[in-house]
Structure formats: structure tokens, C-alpha cells
Design a protein around this motif. Sequence first.
Motif, short mmCIF file in Angstrom:
data_model
loop_
_atom_site.label_atom_id
_atom_site.label_comp_id
_atom_site.label_asym_id
_atom_site.label_seq_id
_atom_site.Cartn_x
_atom_site.Cartn_y
_atom_site.Cartn_z
N UNK A 1 12.26 -48.72 -3.58
CA UNK A 1 10.99 -49.36 -3.42
C UNK A 1 11.06 -50.22 -2.15
N UNK A 2 9.97 -50.17 -1.36
CA UNK A 2 9.98 -50.99 -0.15
C UNK A 2 9.90 -52.47 -0.53
N UNK A 3 10.36 -53.33 0.37
CA UNK A 3 10.37 -54.77 0.12
C UNK A 3 8.97 -55.32 -0.12
N UNK A 4 7.96 -54.70 0.50
CA UNK A 4 6.59 -55.20 0.39
C UNK A 4 6.06 -55.06 -1.03
N UNK A 5 6.38 -53.93 -1.68
CA UNK A 5 5.99 -53.73 -3.07
C UNK A 5 6.89 -54.54 -4.00
N UNK A 6 8.18 -54.54 -3.71
CA UNK A 6 9.14 -55.23 -4.58
C UNK A 6 8.83 -56.73 -4.70
N UNK A 14 2.45 -46.41 -3.45
CA UNK A 14 2.52 -44.99 -3.13
C UNK A 14 3.86 -44.46 -3.61
N UNK A 15 3.84 -43.28 -4.24
CA UNK A 15 5.10 -42.65 -4.65
C UNK A 15 5.25 -41.30 -3.99
N UNK A 16 6.46 -40.81 -3.95
CA UNK A 16 6.74 -39.53 -3.33
C UNK A 16 6.68 -38.37 -4.30
N UNK A 28 6.49 -47.09 -2.21
CA UNK A 28 6.32 -47.91 -1.00
C UNK A 28 4.86 -48.31 -0.89
N UNK A 29 4.59 -49.25 -0.01
CA UNK A 29 3.26 -49.83 0.15
C UNK A 29 2.39 -48.98 1.08
N UNK A 50 11.66 -51.30 8.51
CA UNK A 50 10.46 -52.00 8.08
C UNK A 50 10.41 -52.07 6.55
N UNK A 51 10.74 -50.97 5.89
CA UNK A 51 10.65 -50.89 4.43
C UNK A 51 11.70 -51.74 3.73
N UNK A 52 12.90 -51.83 4.28
CA UNK A 52 14.00 -52.54 3.64
C UNK A 52 14.06 -52.19 2.15
N UNK A 53 14.34 -50.93 1.88
CA UNK A 53 14.34 -50.40 0.52
C UNK A 53 15.21 -51.24 -0.40
#
Length: 71
Positions: A1-6, A14-16, A28-29, A50-53
Motif C-alpha cells: 500500500x502506498x504511504x498516502x493511503x496507509x 486503487x487496487x491492481x 495505492x492512491x 513517491x509511493x513509499x510502499x
Amino acid sequence: MCQHVAFGSGQGFVTGTDDPDDAWPDAWCDECDNRLMANGGEWNDEIEALAQVTLLCAGCYEAARERNWKP
């Protein structure tokens, strides 16, 4: 999960995958998704930076999904 959602709220979710058997898919956002789509749907070093998963437990994942889901 990206840091923005977390760690965020109202960022989009959004999911894959649409696999109903995957209760906690990678997510991710909207902003990360915009950048991902601008790159042809391929992750690269810039988008990953950017995402910092971040990994979350199931409970934290559910809370993050609720905070960020946009109907």
C-alpha cells in the motif's frame, strides 16, 4: 500500500486486481495511479519512491481502505 493511503485520508483507493479471493490486494492512491497510468501502467523507481510502499496488518489495511475509499 502506498504511504498516502496507509497514513492519509480521502486519497482514493486503487487496487491492481479485481480478484474476489484477494481480501487485501496491493493498493495505492489516486495520485500514484495517475503517475502509474502516465507511465503506461508500469512501476518505476520514481513512482516507487513517491509511493513509499508500506506493509499493513489486515486491521490497519481495512481502516486505511475506509478512510480513503471514494464511492
